[in-house]
Design a protein around this motif. Structure first.
Motif, PDB file in Angstrom:
ATOM      1  N   ALA A 134      -7.874   5.889  -5.252  1.00 22.84           N
ATOM      2  CA  ALA A 134      -7.837   7.022  -6.098  1.00 22.84           C
ATOM      3  C   ALA A 134      -8.982   7.029  -6.947  1.00 22.84           C
ATOM      4  O   ALA A 134      -9.374   8.280  -7.266  1.00 22.84           O
ATOM      5  N   ASP A 135      -9.361   6.005  -7.609  1.00 17.44           N
ATOM      6  CA  ASP A 135     -10.376   6.027  -8.687  1.00 17.44           C
ATOM      7  C   ASP A 135     -11.882   6.436  -7.782  1.00 17.44           C
ATOM      8  O   ASP A 135     -12.421   7.264  -8.612  1.00 17.44           O
ATOM      9  N   TYR A 136     -12.100   6.151  -6.618  1.00 14.71           N
ATOM     10  CA  TYR A 136     -13.354   6.616  -5.967  1.00 14.71           C
ATOM     11  C   TYR A 136     -13.600   7.980  -5.441  1.00 14.71           C
ATOM     12  O   TYR A 136     -14.198   8.713  -5.514  1.00 14.71           O
ATOM     13  N   ILE A 137     -12.137   8.356  -5.217  1.00 13.91           N
ATOM     14  CA  ILE A 137     -11.902   9.674  -4.997  1.00 13.91           C
ATOM     15  C   ILE A 137     -12.272  10.480  -6.176  1.00 13.91           C
ATOM     16  O   ILE A 137     -12.878  11.748  -6.137  1.00 13.91           O
ATOM     17  N   GLU A 138     -11.536  10.216  -7.275  1.00 14.18           N
ATOM     18  CA  GLU A 138     -11.836  10.815  -8.359  1.00 14.18           C
ATOM     19  C   GLU A 138     -13.235  10.803  -8.841  1.00 14.18           C
ATOM     20  O   GLU A 138     -13.581  11.852  -9.693  1.00 14.18           O
ATOM     21  N   ALA A 139     -13.965   9.801  -8.700  1.00 14.18           N
ATOM     22  CA  ALA A 139     -15.563   9.739  -9.081  1.00 14.18           C
ATOM     23  C   ALA A 139     -16.161  10.869  -8.314  1.00 14.18           C
ATOM     24  O   ALA A 139     -17.241  11.124  -8.684  1.00 14.18           O
ATOM     25  N   ASP A 181     -12.766  14.772  -7.719  1.00 14.36           N
ATOM     26  CA  ASP A 181     -11.668  15.178  -7.086  1.00 14.36           C
ATOM     27  C   ASP A 181     -10.267  14.575  -7.558  1.00 14.36           C
ATOM     28  O   ASP A 181     -10.256  13.284  -7.483  1.00 14.36           O
ATOM     29  N   GLU A 182      -9.303  15.322  -7.660  1.00 14.91           N
ATOM     30  CA  GLU A 182      -8.285  14.576  -8.244  1.00 14.91           C
ATOM     31  C   GLU A 182      -7.038  14.437  -7.091  1.00 14.91           C
ATOM     32  O   GLU A 182      -5.881  14.019  -7.189  1.00 14.91           O
ATOM     33  N   PHE A 183      -7.429  14.432  -5.646  1.00 16.60           N
ATOM     34  CA  PHE A 183      -6.655  14.325  -4.573  1.00 16.60           C
ATOM     35  C   PHE A 183      -6.117  12.698  -4.788  1.00 16.60           C
ATOM     36  O   PHE A 183      -4.809  12.703  -4.206  1.00 16.60           O
ATOM     37  N   GLY A 184      -6.555  11.899  -5.196  1.00 15.67           N
ATOM     38  CA  GLY A 184      -6.296  10.425  -5.210  1.00 15.67           C
ATOM     39  C   GLY A 184      -4.824  10.492  -5.956  1.00 15.67           C
ATOM     40  O   GLY A 184      -4.097   9.352  -5.823  1.00 15.67           O
ATOM     41  N   LYS A 185      -4.832  11.191  -7.214  1.00 16.00           N
ATOM     42  CA  LYS A 185      -3.960  11.022  -8.158  1.00 16.00           C
ATOM     43  C   LYS A 185      -2.436  11.342  -7.467  1.00 16.00           C
ATOM     44  O   LYS A 185      -1.271  10.775  -7.478  1.00 16.00           O
ATOM     45  N   TYR A 186      -2.638  12.369  -6.357  1.00 16.65           N
ATOM     46  CA  TYR A 186      -1.412  12.460  -5.635  1.00 16.65           C
ATOM     47  C   TYR A 186      -0.924  11.305  -4.754  1.00 16.65           C
ATOM     48  O   TYR A 186       0.254  11.111  -4.514  1.00 16.65           O
ATOM     49  N   ILE A 187      -2.047  10.670  -4.131  1.00 14.28           N
ATOM     50  CA  ILE A 187      -1.713   9.236  -3.279  1.00 14.28           C
ATOM     51  C   ILE A 187      -0.928   8.535  -4.230  1.00 14.28           C
ATOM     52  O   ILE A 187       0.028   7.786  -3.646  1.00 14.28           O
ATOM     53  N   ILE A 188      -1.523   8.311  -5.448  1.00 13.00           N
ATOM     54  CA  ILE A 188      -0.724   7.262  -6.242  1.00 13.00           C
ATOM     55  C   ILE A 188       0.417   7.645  -6.482  1.00 13.00           C
ATOM     56  O   ILE A 188       1.473   6.639  -6.390  1.00 13.00           O
ATOM     57  N   LYS A 189       0.723   8.725  -6.706  1.00 13.04           N
ATOM     58  CA  LYS A 189       2.169   9.279  -6.940  1.00 13.04           C
ATOM     59  C   LYS A 189       3.024   9.107  -5.809  1.00 13.04           C
ATOM     60  O   LYS A 189       4.389   8.510  -5.824  1.00 13.04           O
ATOM     61  N   LEU A 190       2.575   9.565  -4.595  1.00 19.17           N
ATOM     62  CA  LEU A 190       3.400   9.417  -3.551  1.00 19.17           C
ATOM     63  C   LEU A 190       3.548   7.945  -2.879  1.00 19.17           C
ATOM     64  O   LEU A 190       4.711   7.601  -2.498  1.00 19.17           O
TER      65      LEU A 190
END
Length: 240
Positions: free
Chosen positions: A186-191, A194-203
């Motif tokens: 999630a961190d490197y996607i956010e870098a 892109d906030e896509f990684g946040k959804y992965i953390i939640k899921l």
């Protein structure tokens, strides 16, 4: 940057022509220069032994000297070409072609190429797919040559492979992965903005032993991951 041993990808017709011309240019120039020098020497001999007038002899010799000079100039260009050929090429992870020993044009870059080279890169930094999800590879800066954009590509690639392969065993590796690995993804996607990684953390954190919600989300966004992977590679191509 990285030592490239992956199988080379097909070049375009124009690139094949350019490579063929470049590889044979030294040979062509060598043949022409040799002919010019040999013919020049013959003209000198003819000018000295066979010319019936002084004017004819002088013209033979002048013509011969011009031909020999042209031959010497071509020899000089051959040496220059050989010097360029010895210059080391810095292999680009996504563009290097092992057949030509050079980096291909950026015009050949597409998602298929990016995906294939990322698969190769993954095989170089970890012995198995299982290790991708049981060891936090993102913590190994040396494996990435301190290029964070390569970590971003790995994060996208790991998620893309889940949707693309769609294998229960791979989904279970994701499901059982440590939170630290998911957070790194999630961190490197956010870098990448892109906030896509946040959804992965939640899921992942709310999976409750089932990967179905994550599976549906990633399958629905497979094209999105393709686009992000390609653009990340394209926009940062000089760093790889």
């Amino acid at each position: 940057m990285h030592e490239i041993h992956a199988e080379s990808l097909g070049l375009t017709v124009m690139e094949k022509i350019k490579n063929a011309v470049k590889n044979n240019l030294s040979l062509i120039l060598a043949i022409i220069s040799a002919l010019l020098i040999v013919v020049g020497v013959i003209f000198i001999v003819l000018g000295i032994t066979s010319a019936k007038t002084t004017f004819t002899a002088v013209m033979f010799i002048i013509t011969a000297l011009v031909m020999i000079l042209l031959g010497c100039v071509m020899v000089y260009f051959i040496l220059l070409l050989k010097g360029e050929g010895n210059a080391p090429v810095e292999p680009n992870l996504f563009l290097y072609d092992s057949n030509s020993g050079e980096n291909m044009s950026e015009d050949v870059l597409d998602f298929e190429l990016v995906n294939k080279r990322m698969a190769f890169f993954m095989s170089r930094i970890t012995p198995s797919v299982k290790d991708m999800w049981t060891t936090n590879l993102f913590a190994n800066d040396e494996a990435f040559d301190d290029v964070d954009e390569l970590k971003t590509l790995l994060a996208y690639k790991m998620l893309y492979d889940l949707a693309d392969k769609d294998i229960p065993g791979l989904w279970n590796l994701y499901l059982n992965a440590d939170a630290e690995i998911i957070e790194s993804i999630a961190d490197y996607i956010e870098a990448n903005g892109d906030e896509f990684g946040k959804y992965i953390i939640k899921l992942h954190s709310t999976a409750s032993g089932s990967f179905e919600k994550s599976r549906k989300f990633l399958m629905d966004n497979k094209a999105y991951l393709e686009s992000k992977m390609f653009n990340c590679a394209k926009n940062n191509i000089e760093k790889f």
